[in-house]
Motif scaffolding. Structure first.
Motif, PDB file in Angstrom:
ATOM      1  N   CYS A   1       0.966  -1.232   0.095  1.00 33.94           N
ATOM      2  CA  CYS A   1       0.078  -0.232  -0.043  1.00 33.94           C
ATOM      3  C   CYS A   1       1.034   1.343  -0.162  1.00 33.94           C
ATOM      4  O   CYS A   1       0.844   2.069   0.769  1.00 33.94           O
ATOM      5  N   THR A   2       1.643   1.498  -1.124  1.00 33.29           N
ATOM      6  CA  THR A   2       2.320   2.683  -1.183  1.00 33.29           C
ATOM      7  C   THR A   2       1.581   3.810  -1.756  1.00 33.29           C
ATOM      8  O   THR A   2       0.463   3.419  -2.198  1.00 33.29           O
ATOM      9  N   VAL A   3       2.043   4.971  -1.559  1.00 30.58           N
ATOM     10  CA  VAL A   3       1.307   6.145  -2.043  1.00 30.58           C
ATOM     11  C   VAL A   3       1.026   6.088  -3.684  1.00 30.58           C
ATOM     12  O   VAL A   3       0.003   6.524  -3.972  1.00 30.58           O
ATOM     13  N   LYS A   4       2.008   5.652  -4.401  1.00 32.67           N
ATOM     14  CA  LYS A   4       2.071   5.595  -5.874  1.00 32.67           C
ATOM     15  C   LYS A   4       1.008   4.330  -6.310  1.00 32.67           C
ATOM     16  O   LYS A   4       0.147   4.713  -6.927  1.00 32.67           O
ATOM     17  N   LYS A   5       1.067   3.329  -5.646  1.00 37.67           N
ATOM     18  CA  LYS A   5       0.097   2.354  -5.858  1.00 37.67           C
ATOM     19  C   LYS A   5      -1.323   2.933  -5.472  1.00 37.67           C
ATOM     20  O   LYS A   5      -2.396   2.571  -6.186  1.00 37.67           O
ATOM     21  N   THR A   6      -1.526   3.624  -4.506  1.00 32.25           N
ATOM     22  CA  THR A   6      -2.680   4.024  -4.279  1.00 32.25           C
ATOM     23  C   THR A   6      -3.489   4.973  -5.217  1.00 32.25           C
ATOM     24  O   THR A   6      -4.672   4.898  -5.322  1.00 32.25           O
ATOM     25  N   TYR A   7      -2.640   5.943  -5.682  1.00 34.73           N
ATOM     26  CA  TYR A   7      -3.160   6.618  -6.689  1.00 34.73           C
ATOM     27  C   TYR A   7      -3.338   5.889  -8.055  1.00 34.73           C
ATOM     28  O   TYR A   7      -4.232   6.330  -8.752  1.00 34.73           O
ATOM     29  N   ILE A   8      -2.585   5.082  -8.236  1.00 34.20           N
ATOM     30  CA  ILE A   8      -2.956   4.150  -9.453  1.00 34.20           C
ATOM     31  C   ILE A   8      -4.366   3.424  -9.123  1.00 34.20           C
ATOM     32  O   ILE A   8      -5.026   3.540 -10.237  1.00 34.20           O
ATOM     33  N   VAL A   9      -4.488   3.067  -7.910  1.00 37.17           N
ATOM     34  CA  VAL A   9      -5.973   2.359  -7.749  1.00 37.17           C
ATOM     35  C   VAL A   9      -6.978   3.429  -7.857  1.00 37.17           C
ATOM     36  O   VAL A   9      -8.085   3.126  -8.467  1.00 37.17           O
ATOM     37  N   ILE A  10      -6.743   4.833  -7.518  1.00 40.80           N
ATOM     38  CA  ILE A  10      -7.724   5.802  -7.792  1.00 40.80           C
ATOM     39  C   ILE A  10      -8.140   6.122  -9.172  1.00 40.80           C
ATOM     40  O   ILE A  10      -9.230   6.144  -9.439  1.00 40.80           O
ATOM     41  N   VAL A  11      -6.843   6.035  -9.844  1.00 34.88           N
ATOM     42  CA  VAL A  11      -7.089   6.166 -11.548  1.00 34.88           C
ATOM     43  C   VAL A  11      -8.116   5.071 -12.035  1.00 34.88           C
ATOM     44  O   VAL A  11      -8.797   5.010 -12.939  1.00 34.88           O
ATOM     45  N   LEU A  12      -7.785   3.786 -11.288  1.00 29.39           N
ATOM     46  CA  LEU A  12      -8.520   2.426 -11.895  1.00 29.39           C
ATOM     47  C   LEU A  12      -9.973   2.629 -11.752  1.00 29.39           C
ATOM     48  O   LEU A  12     -10.817   2.332 -12.282  1.00 29.39           O
ATOM     49  N   ILE A  13     -10.214   3.277 -10.389  1.00 31.36           N
ATOM     50  CA  ILE A  13     -11.621   3.502  -9.838  1.00 31.36           C
ATOM     51  C   ILE A  13     -12.417   4.263 -10.914  1.00 31.36           C
ATOM     52  O   ILE A  13     -13.517   3.836 -11.404  1.00 31.36           O
ATOM     53  N   TRP A  14     -11.790   5.456 -11.220  1.00 32.24           N
ATOM     54  CA  TRP A  14     -12.367   6.584 -12.048  1.00 32.24           C
ATOM     55  C   TRP A  14     -12.686   5.877 -13.644  1.00 32.24           C
ATOM     56  O   TRP A  14     -13.604   5.899 -14.130  1.00 32.24           O
ATOM     57  N   PHE A  15     -11.521   5.114 -13.939  1.00 29.68           N
ATOM     58  CA  PHE A  15     -11.858   4.077 -15.307  1.00 29.68           C
ATOM     59  C   PHE A  15     -12.952   3.285 -15.340  1.00 29.68           C
ATOM     60  O   PHE A  15     -13.702   3.264 -16.105  1.00 29.68           O
ATOM     61  N   LEU A  16     -13.059   2.478 -14.166  1.00 29.87           N
ATOM     62  CA  LEU A  16     -14.151   1.454 -14.161  1.00 29.87           C
ATOM     63  C   LEU A  16     -15.401   2.083 -14.009  1.00 29.87           C
ATOM     64  O   LEU A  16     -16.431   1.598 -14.653  1.00 29.87           O
ATOM     65  N   SER A  17     -15.530   3.257 -13.235  1.00 28.81           N
ATOM     66  CA  SER A  17     -16.857   4.017 -13.217  1.00 28.81           C
ATOM     67  C   SER A  17     -17.391   4.571 -14.554  1.00 28.81           C
ATOM     68  O   SER A  17     -18.338   4.437 -14.760  1.00 28.81           O
ATOM     69  N   SER A  18     -16.382   4.999 -15.394  1.00 36.17           N
ATOM     70  CA  SER A  18     -16.595   5.616 -16.733  1.00 36.17           C
ATOM     71  C   SER A  18     -16.966   4.549 -17.685  1.00 36.17           C
ATOM     72  O   SER A  18     -17.748   4.790 -18.470  1.00 36.17           O
TER      73      SER A  18
END
Length: 310
Positions: A126-143
């Motif tokens: 759970c690094t900061v970089k991986k967390t922001y990647i997860v957030i980008v993935l969340i926006w991608f899935l919702s779109s």
């Protein structure tokens, strides 16, 4: 305009009061969430922690949802109809931010699970970089859920339609019944997956640490709160059914029923996020106290705070 109260009609001042209350209530929640974002950005102990990054992403989505709702209320009341293209953009952003919440709750539950069940590997995973990647993935899935609706609309409507004006509701623009069925199926899939993740995280924490660890108790309670938040998210997809069901028993109060149910389901749950971490989390609570009571200059030790029970 007719100002009688017969049937479902209301005096002119009633919708003004309702819209005004909705706007003030929403702006109040936005202000509270804005304070949480300010504290998050100001202190490194939060913006370098994956748990708080995911939490603040939840808060940001709530702000986006409420801000766009207030904007639509204001514009719809002043102008009544809006440009179709503008309306589509606003609705897609609002719906994407709303869909982000269940996925963010799932990510937060997994983070709790990793912190309790794999404490040594948690900092590497759970690094900061991986967390922001997860957030980008969340926006991608919702779109992915709403972009097909836009493609169908562009393919079936003439170009002139997007320059026309309409009362800004999703159902007024995306009228294809197949799109509604697709949206229902995708929402069901999303929520089933999120519920499975929450159950998995909760029971793994339960069986791994049992009742011996204070941190495990806190993590279990946090996952349960995520489940409660998810239930509130799910209510937004059944609120039309709830409204119609209640109106059958009180047909003369249809307008006030729609207002109260919409306020309780669409706006009030946005208060849960500041309660979960802004008040319940001991570390965040101490920084909130320092924000509202600046005379309190006592230093805060994050490591010591995390060891204390909440």
């Amino acid at each position: 305009m007719n100002t009688t109260t017969t049937g479902n009609k209301e005096p002119l001042y009633i919708p003004i009061l309702k819209y005004g209350f909705s706007v003030v209530f929403s702006l109040s929640i936005i202000y509270i969430n804005g304070i949480l974002i300010h504290i998050f950005r100001k202190h490194q102990v939060f913006n370098m922690n994956s748990r708080y990054i995911l939490y603040i992403h939840l808060v940001v989505n709530d702000i986006i949802m409420l801000a766009l709702m207030v904007l639509l209320i204001f514009l719809s009341y002043i102008l009544f109809t809006l440009n179709v293209s503008f309306c589509i953009i606003v609705l897609m952003i609002a719906i994407s931010s709303n869909l982000n919440n269940p996925l963010t709750l799932a990510a937060m539950a997994l983070e709790c699970y990793l912190a309790i069940c794999f404490p040594l590997r948690h900092p590497q995973i759970c690094t900061v970089k991986k967390t922001y990647i997860v957030i980008v993935l969340i926006w991608f899935l919702s779109s992915l859920t709403i972009l097909p609706d836009l493609f169908v609309l562009v393919a079936t409507r003439p170009a002139e339609y997007f320059n026309s004006r309409i009362f800004c509701l999703w159902a007024n623009i995306f009228t294809n019944p197949h799109l509604e069925k697709k949206r229902d199926v995708s929402n069901i899939i999303y929520f089933v997956i999120v519920w499975l993740i929450l159950f998995y995280a909760y029971f793994r924490i339960l069986f791994t640490a049992q009742a011996a660890s204070t941190n495990a108790k806190k993590a279990r309670n946090t996952v349960l709160l995520h489940g409660f938040q998810l239930l509130l998210c799910m209510l937004s997809y059944v609120h039309s059914i709830m409204i119609e069901g209640i109106i059958k028993f009180f047909p003369g109060d249809a307008l006030i029923i729609r207002f109260v149910i919409s306020l309780l389901i669409q706006v009030t749950p946005r208060l849960i996020s500041p309660i979960v971490y802004g008040i319940r989390d001991k570390l965040f609570r101490e920084y909130l106290r320092r924000y509202f009571l600046p005379s309190n200059k006592a230093s805060i030790n994050p490591e010591k705070m995390e060891k204390k029970p909440t």
